[in-house]
Design a protein around this motif. Structure first.
Motif, PDB file in Angstrom:
ATOM      1  N   ARG A  73      85.521 -18.898  24.643  1.00 21.73           N
ATOM      2  CA  ARG A  73      86.960 -18.798  23.860  1.00 21.73           C
ATOM      3  C   ARG A  73      87.605 -17.390  24.141  1.00 21.73           C
ATOM      4  O   ARG A  73      87.124 -16.555  24.572  1.00 21.73           O
ATOM      5  CB  ARG A  73      86.609 -18.910  22.315  1.00 21.73           C
ATOM      6  CG  ARG A  73      86.663 -19.919  21.673  1.00 21.73           C
ATOM      7  CD  ARG A  73      85.134 -20.870  21.734  1.00 21.73           C
ATOM      8  NE  ARG A  73      84.929 -21.739  20.888  1.00 21.73           N
ATOM      9  CZ  ARG A  73      84.171 -22.746  21.102  1.00 21.73           C
ATOM     10  NH1 ARG A  73      83.531 -22.768  22.120  1.00 21.73           N
ATOM     11  NH2 ARG A  73      83.929 -23.557  19.913  1.00 21.73           N
ATOM     12  N   CYS A  74      89.092 -17.692  24.169  1.00 23.02           N
ATOM     13  CA  CYS A  74      89.947 -16.723  24.161  1.00 23.02           C
ATOM     14  C   CYS A  74      89.205 -15.467  23.108  1.00 23.02           C
ATOM     15  O   CYS A  74      88.881 -15.856  22.085  1.00 23.02           O
ATOM     16  CB  CYS A  74      91.379 -16.949  24.020  1.00 23.02           C
ATOM     17  SG  CYS A  74      92.457 -15.661  23.884  1.00 23.02           S
ATOM     18  N   ASN A  75      89.589 -14.165  23.319  1.00 23.66           N
ATOM     19  CA  ASN A  75      89.052 -13.113  22.428  1.00 23.66           C
ATOM     20  C   ASN A  75      90.364 -13.158  21.475  1.00 23.66           C
ATOM     21  O   ASN A  75      89.960 -12.619  20.250  1.00 23.66           O
ATOM     22  CB  ASN A  75      88.938 -11.836  22.932  1.00 23.66           C
ATOM     23  CG  ASN A  75      87.845 -11.503  24.052  1.00 23.66           C
ATOM     24  OD1 ASN A  75      88.029 -10.868  24.888  1.00 23.66           O
ATOM     25  ND2 ASN A  75      86.969 -12.447  23.614  1.00 23.66           N
ATOM     26  N   TYR A  76      91.385 -13.545  21.555  1.00 20.37           N
ATOM     27  CA  TYR A  76      92.463 -13.528  20.450  1.00 20.37           C
ATOM     28  C   TYR A  76      92.709 -14.764  19.780  1.00 20.37           C
ATOM     29  O   TYR A  76      93.682 -14.610  18.657  1.00 20.37           O
ATOM     30  CB  TYR A  76      93.600 -12.996  21.322  1.00 20.37           C
ATOM     31  CG  TYR A  76      93.468 -11.706  21.860  1.00 20.37           C
ATOM     32  CD1 TYR A  76      93.572 -10.599  21.069  1.00 20.37           C
ATOM     33  CD2 TYR A  76      93.026 -11.678  23.196  1.00 20.37           C
ATOM     34  CE1 TYR A  76      93.326  -9.361  21.971  1.00 20.37           C
ATOM     35  CE2 TYR A  76      92.785 -10.322  23.919  1.00 20.37           C
ATOM     36  CZ  TYR A  76      92.979  -9.121  23.053  1.00 20.37           C
ATOM     37  OH  TYR A  76      92.688  -7.995  23.720  1.00 20.37           O
ATOM     38  N   CYS A  77      92.437 -15.855  20.059  1.00 14.52           N
ATOM     39  CA  CYS A  77      92.725 -17.203  19.434  1.00 14.52           C
ATOM     40  C   CYS A  77      91.494 -18.173  19.756  1.00 14.52           C
ATOM     41  O   CYS A  77      90.654 -17.733  20.529  1.00 14.52           O
ATOM     42  CB  CYS A  77      93.977 -17.740  19.878  1.00 14.52           C
ATOM     43  SG  CYS A  77      94.137 -18.208  21.493  1.00 14.52           S
ATOM     44  N   PRO A  78      91.684 -19.330  19.047  1.00 18.52           N
ATOM     45  CA  PRO A  78      90.604 -20.312  19.417  1.00 18.52           C
ATOM     46  C   PRO A  78      90.638 -21.196  20.800  1.00 18.52           C
ATOM     47  O   PRO A  78      90.017 -21.828  20.993  1.00 18.52           O
ATOM     48  CB  PRO A  78      90.476 -21.171  18.221  1.00 18.52           C
ATOM     49  CG  PRO A  78      91.696 -20.732  17.261  1.00 18.52           C
ATOM     50  CD  PRO A  78      92.660 -19.792  18.164  1.00 18.52           C
ATOM     51  N   ARG A  79      91.866 -20.908  21.296  1.00 16.23           N
ATOM     52  CA  ARG A  79      92.065 -21.452  22.794  1.00 16.23           C
ATOM     53  C   ARG A  79      90.908 -21.223  23.944  1.00 16.23           C
ATOM     54  O   ARG A  79      90.294 -20.096  23.805  1.00 16.23           O
ATOM     55  CB  ARG A  79      93.341 -21.384  23.378  1.00 16.23           C
ATOM     56  CG  ARG A  79      94.473 -21.520  22.294  1.00 16.23           C
ATOM     57  CD  ARG A  79      95.810 -21.393  23.272  1.00 16.23           C
ATOM     58  NE  ARG A  79      96.759 -21.567  22.356  1.00 16.23           N
ATOM     59  CZ  ARG A  79      97.595 -20.770  21.875  1.00 16.23           C
ATOM     60  NH1 ARG A  79      97.191 -19.422  22.034  1.00 16.23           N
ATOM     61  NH2 ARG A  79      98.778 -20.864  21.094  1.00 16.23           N
ATOM     62  N   PRO A  80      90.405 -22.176  24.718  1.00 20.93           N
ATOM     63  CA  PRO A  80      89.751 -21.865  25.638  1.00 20.93           C
ATOM     64  C   PRO A  80      90.148 -20.790  26.664  1.00 20.93           C
ATOM     65  O   PRO A  80      91.362 -20.635  27.157  1.00 20.93           O
ATOM     66  CB  PRO A  80      89.583 -22.959  26.474  1.00 20.93           C
ATOM     67  CG  PRO A  80      90.693 -23.960  26.121  1.00 20.93           C
ATOM     68  CD  PRO A  80      91.127 -23.535  24.957  1.00 20.93           C
ATOM     69  N   LEU A 105      90.287 -14.353  28.146  1.00 20.47           N
ATOM     70  CA  LEU A 105      91.813 -14.655  27.640  1.00 20.47           C
ATOM     71  C   LEU A 105      92.269 -16.233  27.977  1.00 20.47           C
ATOM     72  O   LEU A 105      91.950 -16.396  29.191  1.00 20.47           O
ATOM     73  CB  LEU A 105      92.650 -13.647  28.435  1.00 20.47           C
ATOM     74  CG  LEU A 105      92.641 -12.144  28.329  1.00 20.47           C
ATOM     75  CD1 LEU A 105      93.517 -11.319  29.191  1.00 20.47           C
ATOM     76  CD2 LEU A 105      92.655 -11.891  26.886  1.00 20.47           C
ATOM     77  N   CYS A 106      92.879 -16.565  27.139  1.00 22.89           N
ATOM     78  CA  CYS A 106      93.422 -18.013  27.228  1.00 22.89           C
ATOM     79  C   CYS A 106      94.745 -17.758  28.117  1.00 22.89           C
ATOM     80  O   CYS A 106      95.100 -16.701  28.395  1.00 22.89           O
ATOM     81  CB  CYS A 106      93.856 -18.659  26.072  1.00 22.89           C
ATOM     82  SG  CYS A 106      95.161 -17.908  25.210  1.00 22.89           S
ATOM     83  N   LYS A 107      95.639 -19.022  28.484  1.00 19.79           N
ATOM     84  CA  LYS A 107      96.521 -18.777  29.487  1.00 19.79           C
ATOM     85  C   LYS A 107      97.671 -17.908  28.798  1.00 19.79           C
ATOM     86  O   LYS A 107      98.397 -17.286  29.498  1.00 19.79           O
ATOM     87  CB  LYS A 107      97.091 -20.255  29.593  1.00 19.79           C
ATOM     88  CG  LYS A 107      97.610 -20.264  31.187  1.00 19.79           C
ATOM     89  CD  LYS A 107      98.135 -21.698  31.650  1.00 19.79           C
ATOM     90  CE  LYS A 107      99.088 -21.707  32.574  1.00 19.79           C
ATOM     91  NZ  LYS A 107     100.039 -22.756  32.338  1.00 19.79           N
ATOM     92  N   GLU A 108      97.905 -18.278  27.585  1.00 18.67           N
ATOM     93  CA  GLU A 108      98.844 -17.676  26.545  1.00 18.67           C
ATOM     94  C   GLU A 108      98.650 -16.205  26.693  1.00 18.67           C
ATOM     95  O   GLU A 108      99.580 -15.456  26.799  1.00 18.67           O
ATOM     96  CB  GLU A 108      99.096 -18.266  25.435  1.00 18.67           C
ATOM     97  CG  GLU A 108     100.312 -17.618  24.655  1.00 18.67           C
ATOM     98  CD  GLU A 108     100.522 -18.998  23.471  1.00 18.67           C
ATOM     99  OE1 GLU A 108     100.682 -18.487  22.311  1.00 18.67           O
ATOM    100  OE2 GLU A 108     100.696 -19.873  23.771  1.00 18.67           O
ATOM    101  N   HIS A 109      97.581 -15.653  26.178  1.00 18.19           N
ATOM    102  CA  HIS A 109      97.034 -14.090  26.085  1.00 18.19           C
ATOM    103  C   HIS A 109      97.030 -13.686  27.457  1.00 18.19           C
ATOM    104  O   HIS A 109      97.046 -12.261  27.377  1.00 18.19           O
ATOM    105  CB  HIS A 109      96.083 -14.127  25.149  1.00 18.19           C
ATOM    106  CG  HIS A 109      96.553 -14.553  23.604  1.00 18.19           C
ATOM    107  ND1 HIS A 109      95.842 -15.419  23.000  1.00 18.19           N
ATOM    108  CD2 HIS A 109      97.556 -14.315  22.840  1.00 18.19           C
ATOM    109  CE1 HIS A 109      96.448 -15.514  21.779  1.00 18.19           C
ATOM    110  NE2 HIS A 109      97.536 -14.844  21.708  1.00 18.19           N
ATOM    111  N   ASP A 110      96.770 -14.201  28.322  1.00 13.75           N
ATOM    112  CA  ASP A 110      96.762 -13.505  29.603  1.00 13.75           C
ATOM    113  C   ASP A 110      98.234 -13.159  30.178  1.00 13.75           C
ATOM    114  O   ASP A 110      98.015 -11.930  30.608  1.00 13.75           O
ATOM    115  CB  ASP A 110      96.111 -14.666  30.817  1.00 13.75           C
ATOM    116  CG  ASP A 110      95.905 -14.078  32.068  1.00 13.75           C
ATOM    117  OD1 ASP A 110      95.474 -12.748  32.248  1.00 13.75           O
ATOM    118  OD2 ASP A 110      95.931 -14.676  33.084  1.00 13.75           O
TER     119      ASP A 110
HETATM  120 ZN   LIG Z   1      94.458 -16.823  23.394  1.00 16.33          ZN
END
Ligand SMILES: [Zn+2]
Length: 138
Positions: A73-80, A105-110
């Motif tokens: 999981r991303c550290n900031y949200c439940p996305r992979p 990190l997920c794609k968005e938070h990356d």
């Molecule tokens: Zn994220």
């Protein structure tokens, strides 16, 4: 498993998160819970074609797995998570020095880390996510 609680949680969560749960996280989710998420998606008017499109999108972006096969999981949200990166992390508060820390990190938070009202990067710290971090490999 408390089905009433799973149902309540399903009603409150975002459609994107529900889509992740019935696709990316399906293998690690109990069958009864998947059924609940699928009926919640149906109630929201999400078609099976849209679920398939979501799965295809996540597959295309790529995501990371732990050694045991569970999805990171991303550290900031439940996305992979699609990326592992070293990030400066503040432990327990802003008064302590920052330590470098491996982040998923997920794609968005990356692309952009979430920030608080002061523009400081925030850390997503749900107890269950911490457990996943601790078992992370690489
Ligand atoms: Zn994220």
């Amino acid at each position: 498993m408390n089905l009433a609680r799973v149902r309540e949680d399903a009603r409150r969560t975002s459609t994107e998160n529900l889509l992740d749960r019935v696709t990316v996280y399906r293998a690690e989710t109990e069958r009864e819970a998947v059924d609940i998420f699928e009926s919640e998606l149906e109630a929201r008017g999400v078609t099976s074609a849209e679920i398939e499109a979501h799965a295809a999108m996540r597959e295309k972006d790529g995501f990371l797995r732990h050694e045991d096969g569970s999805v990171v999981r991303c550290n900031y949200c439940p996305r992979p998570a699609t990326e592992h990166k070293w990030k400066w992390h503040r432990l327990w508060g802003w008064f302590l020095p920052m330590i470098p820390r491996y982040a998923h990190l997920c794609k968005e938070h990356d692309e952009q880390l979430p920030t608080d009202a002061y523009g400081r990067a925030m850390h997503y710290d749900m107890a269950q996510e911490v457990r996943h971090e601790d078992t992370a490999v690489e």
